[in-house]
Scaffold this motif. Structure first.
Motif, PDB file in Angstrom:
ATOM      1  N   VAL A 248       0.879  -1.182   0.000  1.00 39.74           N
ATOM      2  CA  VAL A 248       0.000   0.000   0.000  1.00 39.74           C
ATOM      3  C   VAL A 248       0.914   1.230   0.000  1.00 39.74           C
ATOM      4  N   ASP A 249       0.917   1.958  -1.108  1.00 29.55           N
ATOM      5  CA  ASP A 249       1.947   3.000  -1.279  1.00 29.55           C
ATOM      6  C   ASP A 249       1.984   4.013  -0.142  1.00 29.55           C
ATOM      7  N   PHE A 250       0.801   4.442   0.311  1.00 25.75           N
ATOM      8  CA  PHE A 250       0.837   5.501   1.325  1.00 25.75           C
ATOM      9  C   PHE A 250       1.128   4.976   2.745  1.00 25.75           C
ATOM     10  N   MET A 251       1.192   3.652   2.893  1.00 28.17           N
ATOM     11  CA  MET A 251       1.554   3.092   4.201  1.00 28.17           C
ATOM     12  C   MET A 251       3.033   2.719   4.272  1.00 28.17           C
ATOM     13  N   MET A 252       3.732   2.826   3.149  1.00 26.85           N
ATOM     14  CA  MET A 252       5.149   2.449   3.111  1.00 26.85           C
ATOM     15  C   MET A 252       6.033   3.668   3.383  1.00 26.85           C
ATOM     16  N   GLY A 253       7.249   3.384   3.877  1.00 30.03           N
ATOM     17  CA  GLY A 253       8.219   4.452   4.089  1.00 30.03           C
ATOM     18  C   GLY A 253       7.935   5.300   5.318  1.00 30.03           C
ATOM     19  N   THR A 254       7.103   4.813   6.194  1.00 35.04           N
ATOM     20  CA  THR A 254       6.771   5.572   7.411  1.00 35.04           C
ATOM     21  C   THR A 254       6.414   4.602   8.536  1.00 35.04           C
ATOM     22  N   HIS A 255       6.572   5.072   9.780  1.00 36.88           N
ATOM     23  CA  HIS A 255       6.136   4.241  10.913  1.00 36.88           C
ATOM     24  C   HIS A 255       4.713   4.616  11.338  1.00 36.88           C
ATOM     25  N   LYS A 256       4.097   5.560  10.640  1.00 37.48           N
ATOM     26  CA  LYS A 256       2.803   6.101  11.066  1.00 37.48           C
ATOM     27  C   LYS A 256       1.679   5.067  11.024  1.00 37.48           C
ATOM     28  N   TRP A 257       1.860   4.016  10.237  1.00 34.96           N
ATOM     29  CA  TRP A 257       0.798   3.012  10.117  1.00 34.96           C
ATOM     30  C   TRP A 257       1.074   1.774  10.964  1.00 34.96           C
ATOM     31  N   HIS A 258       1.935   1.946  11.954  1.00 30.92           N
ATOM     32  CA  HIS A 258       2.182   0.810  12.863  1.00 30.92           C
ATOM     33  C   HIS A 258       0.864   0.354  13.502  1.00 30.92           C
ATOM     34  N   GLY A 259       0.150   1.307  14.058  1.00 33.96           N
ATOM     35  CA  GLY A 259      -1.040   0.909  14.819  1.00 33.96           C
ATOM     36  C   GLY A 259      -2.261   1.757  14.534  1.00 33.96           C
ATOM     37  N   ASN A 260      -2.403   2.222  13.308  1.00 35.64           N
ATOM     38  CA  ASN A 260      -3.572   3.032  12.951  1.00 35.64           C
ATOM     39  C   ASN A 260      -4.422   2.327  11.903  1.00 35.64           C
ATOM     40  N   ALA A 261      -5.732   2.450  12.064  1.00 36.73           N
ATOM     41  CA  ALA A 261      -6.647   1.817  11.114  1.00 36.73           C
ATOM     42  C   ALA A 261      -6.983   2.785   9.984  1.00 36.73           C
ATOM     43  N   PRO A 262      -7.095   2.265   8.754  1.00 31.98           N
ATOM     44  CA  PRO A 262      -7.505   3.131   7.652  1.00 31.98           C
ATOM     45  C   PRO A 262      -8.999   3.464   7.748  1.00 31.98           C
ATOM     46  N   GLU A 265     -12.190   5.918   3.170  1.00 33.00           N
ATOM     47  CA  GLU A 265     -11.533   6.467   1.976  1.00 33.00           C
ATOM     48  C   GLU A 265     -10.139   5.867   1.794  1.00 33.00           C
ATOM     49  N   GLN A 266      -9.416   5.771   2.909  1.00 34.99           N
ATOM     50  CA  GLN A 266      -8.065   5.192   2.856  1.00 34.99           C
ATOM     51  C   GLN A 266      -8.124   3.708   2.494  1.00 34.99           C
ATOM     52  N   LEU A 267      -9.129   3.016   3.026  1.00 34.14           N
ATOM     53  CA  LEU A 267      -9.266   1.595   2.718  1.00 34.14           C
ATOM     54  C   LEU A 267      -9.489   1.400   1.224  1.00 34.14           C
ATOM     55  N   GLU A 268     -10.378   2.226   0.674  1.00 25.21           N
ATOM     56  CA  GLU A 268     -10.686   2.108  -0.756  1.00 25.21           C
ATOM     57  C   GLU A 268      -9.437   2.336  -1.600  1.00 25.21           C
ATOM     58  N   LYS A 269      -8.675   3.338  -1.210  1.00 25.80           N
ATOM     59  CA  LYS A 269      -7.434   3.649  -1.924  1.00 25.80           C
ATOM     60  C   LYS A 269      -6.435   2.492  -1.807  1.00 25.80           C
ATOM     61  N   ALA A 270      -6.380   1.907  -0.612  1.00 28.03           N
ATOM     62  CA  ALA A 270      -5.450   0.790  -0.388  1.00 28.03           C
ATOM     63  C   ALA A 270      -5.876  -0.435  -1.195  1.00 28.03           C
ATOM     64  N   LEU A 271      -7.159  -0.764  -1.117  1.00 33.30           N
ATOM     65  CA  LEU A 271      -7.634  -1.982  -1.795  1.00 33.30           C
ATOM     66  C   LEU A 271      -7.506  -1.861  -3.312  1.00 33.30           C
ATOM     67  N   SER A 272      -7.551  -0.631  -3.818  1.00 29.60           N
ATOM     68  CA  SER A 272      -7.420  -0.444  -5.266  1.00 29.60           C
ATOM     69  C   SER A 272      -6.030  -0.871  -5.749  1.00 29.60           C
ATOM     70  N   GLN A 273      -5.099  -0.976  -4.824  1.00 30.83           N
ATOM     71  CA  GLN A 273      -3.720  -1.369  -5.174  1.00 30.83           C
ATOM     72  C   GLN A 273      -3.490  -2.875  -4.997  1.00 30.83           C
ATOM     73  N   ILE A 274      -4.499  -3.557  -4.427  1.00 32.29           N
ATOM     74  CA  ILE A 274      -4.325  -4.985  -4.097  1.00 32.29           C
ATOM     75  C   ILE A 274      -5.491  -5.777  -4.683  1.00 32.29           C
ATOM     76  N   PRO A 275      -5.276  -6.524  -5.754  1.00 33.73           N
ATOM     77  CA  PRO A 275      -6.386  -7.231  -6.378  1.00 33.73           C
ATOM     78  C   PRO A 275      -6.976  -8.333  -5.495  1.00 33.73           C
TER      79      PRO A 275
END
Lengths: 281, 319
Positions: A248-262, A265-275
């Protein structure tokens, strides 16, 4: 035995599952879960000899896996369900009151596939070693696996266990350190440097391997190499380089998504990257 | 004339060592672990006879608890051995997560509990361990009185499937319980029947309670003496039926008042049948170096303290 493409498909679905699960309860740990998805998939669908259809606690003559960094439970639950330990639809209950899929794994809810509680960090390697000893005493030649986080190994107990296993020639054990370089408060190098991890484990007496934990070919291959190195009077550890938030491009390169739920809107964006490869739960 | 006179003296930890050795002979699933205290825990015989089922973990108690949980998953019955302080306070979170919450068949066997550890002082004299352990769901908590009882308890906990904390001590003390009586987890043992006051004692304090019985008897006070070797689960029926008869209670333990046996009894009575309770236990303070007997006197958990507490409890009864 699944081929690499099939394993990649499964990993894809696991990533979708865990994101949907974490979104569904608005809580959980997506970063490390996404990073370790390829390893967990390779273990349960390729490396391990296990019997999901009839879970029993002792797991006699089966390879056993212990998750020490219990906060990546969402990934593990998905892999367990997808490999047949319990119904896939149960993933939708993750972290919701009354669920067997507690925030951190526990055998207290009798969820098939779980043998010990984890979440309070640094304990899993000791449990895995104890279990490896019981297998030796029982004349069971199976392998015991244990996954830890890199931030987790700041816990002192890990090094008690790291000292113990080589001294006692625990050579039916493969430990894996998820070296994603990040923890809750930031990069591990800033929070508490881990130093030269391969050198550290080697100096404790472990047979050390390294791999890219987000390259399925390499993961499957390294797990095979690790298994071949067993029964040689030394435990094996794999220092596994991963990317937190992998896939998930916006969850990479950062520690901010260690313990946060999408959020939605964020979920939709994430799932669009994962078939969706196997069908969502 | 005194009824209770010590004819034999032994340390409770040797009862553990003897029981463990017998288990080694009779139960192939029993595995022993020790954190660099084989001699202190009297595990020498087991180590010598069953080296394949003994695990020396070094000074690494947290790892020892995790190892034990992993062994239990593999069908083994692990007995961990170290001092009570390092068996509980040092590894509380490991016990909480990997043993109690995970409900593993691990036996945490703890020596040198309480003040009677003596000269090593407060760093080692844990008096909070019963409280720490009894607060954990799934945990059974046992504090034995003498060599015979410790041996029997060691044998018995191997038959019980679940987490157990077995507490015993360092000093040589009177050995007086019946070696052939068996040991039932959670079942109180009545030593003397009486009508004026119930004295409930655990661990080394049972002998002190029996000494107190002699003194009270001379004063024409009829004390009922109950040994609660199992702090949890509490034998509620035994306590309630005795207090129904006597109307007041004295508890005696080598532990802090906070969180100990007396605390459990007071809670039970407050909820079910309020009655005066006097607690012979250590106040909210740490111990210090000294001879065991000197320390029991200084910290007011000796025979005369039980006698005085009994008289106070009786005086508080209504009517």
């Amino acid at each position: 035995m699944y081929d690499i493409d099939k394993l990649k498909d499964i990993a894809c679905q696991v990533r979708r599952d865990l994101l949907r699960m974490i979104h569904g309860s608005a809580s959980g740990h997506p970063g490390g879960s996404l990073g370790c998805t390829d390893l967990l998939t390779a273990l349960y669908f390729s490396a391990m000899n296990h019997h999901p259809e009839k879970f029993e606690m002792e797991g006699k003559n089966q390879d056993l896996f212990f998750l020490s960094n219990g906060h990546i439970s969402a990934a593990w639950y998905s892999v367990l369900a997808r490999s047949g330990y319990f119904p896939v639809k149960e993933l939708g209950t993750f972290r919701i009151m009354g669920t067997r899929l507690q925030g951190h794994p526990t055998p207290a809810e009798h969820l098939e596939g779980i043998r010990i509680a984890s979440g309070s960090l640094g304990q899993g390697l000791s449990v895995a070693i104890g279990n490896a000893i019981s297998k030796k005493l029982n004349g069971d030649n199976s392998t015991v696996y244990c996954l830890m986080g890199d931030g987790e190994i700041q816990e002192g107990q890990v090094w008690e266990a790291a000292m113990f296993a080589p001294h006692n020639k625990i050579d039916n054990l493969i430990a894996i350190v998820d070296n994603n370089g990040k923890q809750i408060d930031g990069p591990t190098d800033q929070v508490l440097s881990l130093g030269d991890l391969p050198a550290k484990w080697k100096s404790f007496g472990w047979d050390v391997l390294e791999m890219n934990g987000n390259d399925m070919d390499e993961v499957v291959g390294t797990l095979k190499v690790a298994k071949n190195r067993l029964n040689n009077k030394k435990p094996v550890v794999i220092i596994m380089k991963t990317e937190m938030g992998m896939g998930v491009d916006f969850m990479m390169g950062t520690h901010k998504w260690h313990g946060n739920a999408p959020n939605a809107e964020q979920l939709e964006k994430a799932l669009s990257q994962i078939p969706e490869t196997l069908g969502d739960y | 004339m005194k009824k209770y006179i010590a004819v034999d003296e032994k340390d409770t930890r040797s009862g553990f060592g003897a029981g463990l050795f017998e288990l080694g002979q009779t139960n192939q699933q029993v595995v022993a672990l020790c954190a660099d205290l084989i001699g202190s825990l009297k595990m020498d015989a087991f180590v010598k006879e069953f080296p394949d089922r003994f695990i020396q973990v070094g000074i690494a108690e947290a790892n020892m608890i995790g190892l034990a949980a992993g062994l239990a998953i593999g069908g083994k019955i692990p007995f961990t051995g170290t001092f009570a302080n390092f068996s509980t306070g040092r590894v509380y979170d490991q016990i909480r997560q990997a043993v109690a919450y995970s409900n593993k068949n691990v036996k945490i066997c703890a020596s040198h509990a309480g003040l009677t550890l003596g000269e090593d002082g407060a760093t080692h004299q844990i008096m909070e361990d019963l409280g720490l352990m009894k607060m954990l769901p799934n945990m059974t908590v046992i504090n034995t009185a003498d060599y015979n009882q410790t041996r029997l308890a060691t044998l018995e906990i191997a038959k019980y499937n679940g987490p157990v904390y077995l507490r015993f001590g360092r000093p040589v003390v009177p050995n007086f319980t019946n070696p052939n009586s068996g040991f039932e987890i959670g079942k109180a043992v009545t030593y003397e029947e009486g009508t004026d006051v119930t004295i409930i004692a655990t661990g080394h304090m049972l002998w002190k309670a029996l000494e107190a019985w002699d003194i009270l008897h001379e004063k024409n006070i009829h004390a009922e003496i109950i040994n609660l070797h199992t702090i949890k689960p509490l034998d509620e029926k035994a306590v309630l039926s005795s207090v129904l008869k006597t109307g007041c209670v004295v508890t005696a333990e080598e532990h802090l008042r906070n969180g100990g046996l007396g605390d459990s009894i007071a809670q039970l009575l407050a909820l079910r049948n309020p009655a005066p309770v006097e607690m012979v236990a250590v106040d909210d303070k740490f111990g210090e170096s000294g001879k065991p007997e000197e320390l029991l006197v200084k910290y007011h958990i000796d025979t005369p303290d039980i006698v005085e507490a009994a008289i106070r409890a009786i005086s508080r009864k209504k009517g």
